[in-house]
Design a protein around this motif. Structure first.
Motif, PDB file in Angstrom:
ATOM      1  N   ASP A   1       0.823  -1.206   0.000  1.00  0.00           N
ATOM      2  CA  ASP A   1       0.000   0.000   0.000  1.00  0.00           C
ATOM      3  C   ASP A   1       0.860   1.260   0.000  1.00  0.00           C
ATOM      4  OD1 ASP A   1      -2.541   1.346   0.148  1.00  0.00           O
ATOM      5  OD2 ASP A   1      -2.101   1.771   2.246  1.00  0.00           O
TER       6      ASP A   1
ATOM      7  N   ALA B   1       2.808   1.562  -3.376  1.00  0.00           N
ATOM      8  CA  ALA B   1       1.916   1.967  -4.464  1.00  0.00           C
ATOM      9  C   ALA B   1       1.585   3.456  -4.371  1.00  0.00           C
ATOM     10  CB  ALA B   1       0.634   1.134  -4.421  1.00  0.00           C
ATOM     11  N   TYR B   2       1.415   3.940  -3.153  1.00  0.00           N
ATOM     12  CA  TYR B   2       1.076   5.358  -2.969  1.00  0.00           C
ATOM     13  C   TYR B   2       2.228   6.265  -3.396  1.00  0.00           C
ATOM     14  CZ  TYR B   2       0.074   9.771  -0.607  1.00  0.00           C
ATOM     15  OH  TYR B   2      -0.118  11.103  -0.336  1.00  0.00           O
TER      16      TYR B   2
ATOM     17  N   GLY C   1       3.317   5.717  -7.131  1.00  0.00           N
ATOM     18  CA  GLY C   1       2.268   6.262  -7.986  1.00  0.00           C
ATOM     19  C   GLY C   1       2.224   7.773  -7.955  1.00  0.00           C
TER      20      GLY C   1
ATOM     21  N   LYS D   1      -3.600   5.464 -15.389  1.00  0.00           N
ATOM     22  CA  LYS D   1      -4.556   5.131 -14.346  1.00  0.00           C
ATOM     23  C   LYS D   1      -4.865   3.638 -14.354  1.00  0.00           C
ATOM     24  CE  LYS D   1      -4.997   9.415 -13.018  1.00  0.00           C
ATOM     25  NZ  LYS D   1      -4.430   9.846 -11.719  1.00  0.00           N
TER      26      LYS D   1
ATOM     27  N   SER E   1     -10.967   4.112  -8.499  1.00  0.00           N
ATOM     28  CA  SER E   1     -10.024   4.785  -7.604  1.00  0.00           C
ATOM     29  C   SER E   1      -9.052   5.599  -8.451  1.00  0.00           C
ATOM     30  CB  SER E   1      -9.279   3.748  -6.753  1.00  0.00           C
ATOM     31  OG  SER E   1      -8.463   4.360  -5.794  1.00  0.00           O
TER      32      SER E   1
ATOM     33  N   LYS F   1      -5.029   5.653  -8.159  1.00  0.00           N
ATOM     34  CA  LYS F   1      -4.182   4.477  -8.343  1.00  0.00           C
ATOM     35  C   LYS F   1      -3.677   4.408  -9.790  1.00  0.00           C
ATOM     36  CE  LYS F   1      -5.781   1.464  -4.664  1.00  0.00           C
ATOM     37  NZ  LYS F   1      -6.338   2.567  -3.884  1.00  0.00           N
TER      38      LYS F   1
ATOM     39  N   ALA G   1       1.280   0.261  -8.960  1.00  0.00           N
ATOM     40  CA  ALA G   1       1.108  -1.185  -8.798  1.00  0.00           C
ATOM     41  C   ALA G   1       2.421  -1.923  -9.046  1.00  0.00           C
ATOM     42  CB  ALA G   1       0.026  -1.693  -9.742  1.00  0.00           C
TER      43      ALA G   1
ATOM     44  N   ILE H   1      -4.142  -5.256  -4.009  1.00  0.00           N
ATOM     45  CA  ILE H   1      -4.672  -4.140  -4.791  1.00  0.00           C
ATOM     46  C   ILE H   1      -6.135  -4.385  -5.136  1.00  0.00           C
ATOM     47  CG2 ILE H   1      -4.470  -2.903  -6.986  1.00  0.00           C
ATOM     48  CD1 ILE H   1      -1.431  -3.480  -6.824  1.00  0.00           C
TER      49      ILE H   1
ATOM     50  N   ASP I   1      -8.400  -3.685  -2.162  1.00  0.00           N
ATOM     51  CA  ASP I   1      -8.580  -2.242  -1.991  1.00  0.00           C
ATOM     52  C   ASP I   1      -9.568  -1.698  -3.018  1.00  0.00           C
ATOM     53  OD1 ASP I   1      -8.352   0.447  -1.503  1.00  0.00           O
ATOM     54  OD2 ASP I   1      -6.178   0.507  -1.617  1.00  0.00           O
TER      55      ASP I   1
END
Length: 269
Positions: free
Chosen positions: A148, A151-152, A155, A162, A168, A171, A176, A217, A220
Motif C-alpha cells: 500500500d 503503491a502510494y 504512484g 490510471k 479509484s 491508483k 502497482a 490491490i 482495496d
C-alpha cells in the motif's frame, strides 16, 4: 484530521500488537471475530441493508461463526471451501472490477458478505495457531502495508497511467508495479533472514509475493467500488480520522484469505 488519525493509531496499534502476541487462542478468535463482524456490519451498510436486516445478518453471522469455530477445532477446513475462496479472489473479483457489478441487499448480497469476511476471520485464526506464530502472521500483514505504501509513493511520483480511473482515480499502473517490486524485495530480505513463514524456492516465493500484491490491490479496489456504487465515502466513522474498519482491512481481507487458502490447497510450508 491528522491529529485524529494519529490518536486513533496510537490506541489501535498497541491493542492489535498486544492481542496478536499476548492473547490466548480463544481470546484471539474472539478479537479477530469482532474485527470481521464490524467490517461485515459496515459492508451491509454500504450495500444498503436496513437496520433490521443488518442486525439479523450480524446475529446470524455471529452464531454461524461461533459454530464454525467450534467445528474447526475438531476438524480441518475442507479443501473445496478454500478453492472457492481462491476462485472468488483470483477470478471472480477481477471480472467484478472490470464489469463493475453492483451488490444489493438480497441473498446474493448476504452471500457476498460472508465470502468476504468469514474466510478472513478463519485466516486470522488458522495463521496464528498460537502466540508463537504471531510473528509469521505479522510478516504477511506487513506485506500488505508495504504494498500500500509503495503503491502510494511510487504512484504519486511516477504515476501516469490510471489503473482503475472510475473506481479509484489516484491508483496507477506505475504504483502497482512499484508495489510488486517493493514486496518482492521485502520477501527476499525476510527469506534470507529466515523470517518468512514459508520455505519455498526463491522463484516460487517471488510468484507468491506477486500474487499476494495483486490480490492486495484488488481488495482495496473492491471496497472502493462497493463504496462508490453505494454512494458512500467511508464504510463508517468508527475509527476517527481513518473511516471504518472495512476501510482499514480491505486489502488484509483479500491477502489473508488467499494466503490461508494457498497454504491449505498447495501445502505451502
Amino acid at each position: 484530521m491528522l491529529k485524529q488519525r494519529i490518536l486513533t493509531a496510537l490506541i489501535l496499534l498497541p491493542l492489535m500488537i498486544g492481542m496478536l502476541f499476548g492473547a490466548n487462542n480463544s481470546l484471539w478468535a474472539a478479537f479477530s471475530g469482532l474485527i470481521a463482524l464490524l467490517a461485515l456490519w459496515e459492508y451491509a451498510r454500504i450495500v444498503h441493508f436496513t437496520h433490521v436486516q443488518n442486525l439479523l445478518y450480524l446475529l446470524l453471522s455471529a452464531a454461524g461463526g461461533f459454530c464454525l469455530y467450534l467445528y474447526h477445532q475438531q476438524t480441518y477446513t475442507p479443501v473445496w471451501l478454500q478453492i472457492v475462496v481462491l476462485l472468488f479472489w483470483l477470478i471472480l473479483v477481477p471480472f467484478w472490477l472490470k464489469f463493475k457489478w453492483k451488490v444489493k441487499a438480497n441473498l446474493l448480497g448476504v452471500l457476498t458478505g460472508w465470502i468476504l469476511m468469514l474466510p478472513f476471520w478463519q485466516a486470522l485464526i488458522s495463521l496464528r495457531p498460537d502466540a508463537r506464530s504471531a510473528t509469521a502472521l505479522l510478516s504477511i500483514m506487513a506485506l500488505v502495508w508495504i504494498a500500500d505504501i509503495a503503491a502510494y509513493f511510487v504512484g504519486r511520483t511516477f504515476g501516469k497511467r490510471k489503473l482503475a480511473p472510475t473506481i479509484s482515480p489516484n491508483k496507477s499502473w506505475e504504483g502497482a508495479i512499484g508495489a510488486v517490486f517493493c514486496v518482492a524485495l521485502y520477501t527476499v530480505i525476510l527469506q534470507q533472514r529466515g523470517w518468512l513463514p514459508v520455505n519455498l524456492p526463491a522463484w516460487q516465493t517471488m510468484i507468491l509475493a506477486a500474487i499476494l500484491t495483486a490480490v492486495s490491490i484488488c481488495g482495496d479496489l473492491l471496497e472502493s467500488w462497493l463504496k462508490r456504487a453505494g454512494g458512500v465515502k467511508d464504510s463508517s466513522k468508527l475509527l476517527p480520522g481513518h473511516g471504518g474498519v472495512f476501510d482499514r482491512v480491505d486489502s488484509l481481507i483479500a491477502v489473508l484469505s488467499v494466503y490461508a487458502a494457498l497454504v491449505v490447497c498447495f501445502n505451502i510450508k
